[in-house]
Design a protein around this motif. Structure first.
Motif, PDB file in Angstrom:
ATOM      1  N   MET A 146      14.439  12.083 -10.611  1.00  0.00           N
ATOM      2  CA  MET A 146      13.581  10.971 -10.958  1.00  0.00           C
ATOM      3  C   MET A 146      12.566  10.849  -9.946  1.00  0.00           C
ATOM      4  N   GLN A 147      12.972  11.400  -8.639  1.00  0.00           N
ATOM      5  CA  GLN A 147      12.101  11.465  -7.640  1.00  0.00           C
ATOM      6  C   GLN A 147      10.740  12.251  -7.887  1.00  0.00           C
ATOM      7  N   HIS A 148      10.980  13.437  -8.520  1.00  0.00           N
ATOM      8  CA  HIS A 148       9.706  14.240  -8.961  1.00  0.00           C
ATOM      9  C   HIS A 148       8.928  13.592  -9.901  1.00  0.00           C
ATOM     10  N   GLN A 149       9.689  12.877 -10.924  1.00  0.00           N
ATOM     11  CA  GLN A 149       8.968  12.206 -11.957  1.00  0.00           C
ATOM     12  C   GLN A 149       7.839  11.237 -11.353  1.00  0.00           C
ATOM     13  N   LEU A 150       8.673  10.339 -10.579  1.00  0.00           N
ATOM     14  CA  LEU A 150       7.599   9.399  -9.836  1.00  0.00           C
ATOM     15  C   LEU A 150       6.454   9.894  -9.096  1.00  0.00           C
ATOM     16  N   LEU A 151       6.847  11.039  -8.421  1.00  0.00           N
ATOM     17  CA  LEU A 151       5.824  11.979  -7.754  1.00  0.00           C
ATOM     18  C   LEU A 151       4.586  12.187  -8.715  1.00  0.00           C
ATOM     19  N   ASP A 152       4.888  12.513  -9.861  1.00  0.00           N
ATOM     20  CA  ASP A 152       3.880  12.836 -10.965  1.00  0.00           C
ATOM     21  C   ASP A 152       3.053  11.596 -11.203  1.00  0.00           C
ATOM     22  N   TYR A 153       3.359  10.392 -11.079  1.00  0.00           N
ATOM     23  CA  TYR A 153       2.636   9.210 -11.076  1.00  0.00           C
ATOM     24  C   TYR A 153       2.341   8.689  -9.882  1.00  0.00           C
ATOM     25  N   GLY A 154       2.349   9.208  -8.810  1.00  0.00           N
ATOM     26  CA  GLY A 154       1.483   8.829  -7.611  1.00  0.00           C
ATOM     27  C   GLY A 154       2.624   8.045  -6.490  1.00  0.00           C
ATOM     28  N   LEU A 155       3.724   8.006  -7.001  1.00  0.00           N
ATOM     29  CA  LEU A 155       4.893   7.070  -6.158  1.00  0.00           C
ATOM     30  C   LEU A 155       5.660   8.198  -5.345  1.00  0.00           C
ATOM     31  N   ASP A 156       5.694   7.860  -4.100  1.00  0.00           N
ATOM     32  CA  ASP A 156       6.648   8.662  -2.911  1.00  0.00           C
ATOM     33  C   ASP A 156       7.829   8.075  -2.822  1.00  0.00           C
ATOM     34  N   TYR A 157       8.744   8.403  -3.339  1.00  0.00           N
ATOM     35  CA  TYR A 157      10.165   7.924  -3.065  1.00  0.00           C
ATOM     36  C   TYR A 157      11.270   8.695  -2.677  1.00  0.00           C
ATOM     37  N   LEU A 158      10.546  10.285  -1.860  1.00  0.00           N
ATOM     38  CA  LEU A 158      11.472  10.848  -1.184  1.00  0.00           C
ATOM     39  C   LEU A 158      12.201   9.949   0.071  1.00  0.00           C
ATOM     40  N   ASN A 159      13.269  10.703   0.342  1.00  0.00           N
ATOM     41  CA  ASN A 159      14.283  10.034   1.341  1.00  0.00           C
ATOM     42  C   ASN A 159      14.722   8.588   0.869  1.00  0.00           C
ATOM     43  N   THR A 160      15.126   8.564  -0.483  1.00  0.00           N
ATOM     44  CA  THR A 160      15.372   7.168  -1.043  1.00  0.00           C
ATOM     45  C   THR A 160      16.919   7.012  -0.219  1.00  0.00           C
ATOM     46  N   THR A 161      17.197   5.787   0.049  1.00  0.00           N
ATOM     47  CA  THR A 161      18.341   5.149   0.704  1.00  0.00           C
ATOM     48  C   THR A 161      19.075   4.769  -0.606  1.00  0.00           C
ATOM     49  N   ILE A 162      20.491   5.178  -0.349  1.00  0.00           N
ATOM     50  CA  ILE A 162      21.478   4.830  -1.531  1.00  0.00           C
ATOM     51  C   ILE A 162      22.661   4.184  -0.605  1.00  0.00           C
ATOM     52  N   PHE A 163      22.945   2.990  -1.067  1.00  0.00           N
ATOM     53  CA  PHE A 163      23.900   2.088  -0.375  1.00  0.00           C
ATOM     54  C   PHE A 163      25.090   2.239  -1.248  1.00  0.00           C
ATOM     55  N   CYS A 164      26.160   2.119  -0.136  1.00  0.00           N
ATOM     56  CA  CYS A 164      27.649   2.359  -0.740  1.00  0.00           C
ATOM     57  C   CYS A 164      28.487   1.736   0.325  1.00  0.00           C
ATOM     58  N   ASP A 165      29.489   1.132  -0.382  1.00  0.00           N
ATOM     59  CA  ASP A 165      30.406   0.262   0.553  1.00  0.00           C
ATOM     60  C   ASP A 165      31.680   0.934   0.840  1.00  0.00           C
ATOM     61  N   ASN A 166      31.670   2.292   0.628  1.00  0.00           N
ATOM     62  CA  ASN A 166      32.887   3.107   0.994  1.00  0.00           C
ATOM     63  C   ASN A 166      32.604   4.238   1.945  1.00  0.00           C
TER      64      ASN A 166
END
Length: 94
Positions: A1-21
Motif C-alpha cells: 500500500m505504501q508503494h501505491q501511495l508513493l505513485d500518487y505522491g504521498l509518502d507514508y514510509l515508516n508508518t506507525t502501527i499501534f498494538c495493545d499487545n
C-alpha cells in the motif's frame, strides 16, 4: 500500500502501527527464534521484515485508548461513547 501511495505522491514510509499487545511488539522487534514462538503464523514474519526494513514502526497503545476494540467487542453505553469520541463521531440516540 505504501508503494501505491508513493505513485500518487504521498509518502507514508515508516508508518506507525499501534498494538495493545506488548508481547506481539517485542516478538516482531526481536529477530531471534525461540521455542515459544515457533508456532507463530507467517504474517508475523512479514511484519518483522517490514519493521527491519524501516517501512513500519510499532508502537504500543494503552488498552483504554484502543479504538479498534469498538469494532470487535461489546461495551456498555459509557465505554462505547468514549471510544466513539476518539473517532470524532457523533452518537445519535433514537
Amino acid at each position: 500500500m505504501q508503494h501505491q501511495l508513493l505513485d500518487y505522491g504521498l509518502d507514508y514510509l515508516n508508518t506507525t502501527i499501534f498494538c495493545d499487545n506488548d508481547a506481539a511488539i517485542q516478538i516482531a522487534k526481536n529477530p531471534v527464534q525461540h521455542s515459544k514462538t515457533k508456532h507463530i503464523d507467517i504474517k508475523i514474519h512479514f511484519i518483522r521484515d517490514c519493521y527491519e526494513r524501516g517501512l513500519i514502526h510499532l508502537a504500543q497503545v494503552h488498552t483504554d485508548n484502543n479504538v479498534e476494540d469498538l469494532f470487535t467487542k461489546p461495551f456498555g453505553k459509557a465505554r462505547f461513547d468514549v471510544l466513539v469520541g476518539f473517532l470524532k463521531m457523533i452518537r445519535f440516540d433514537d
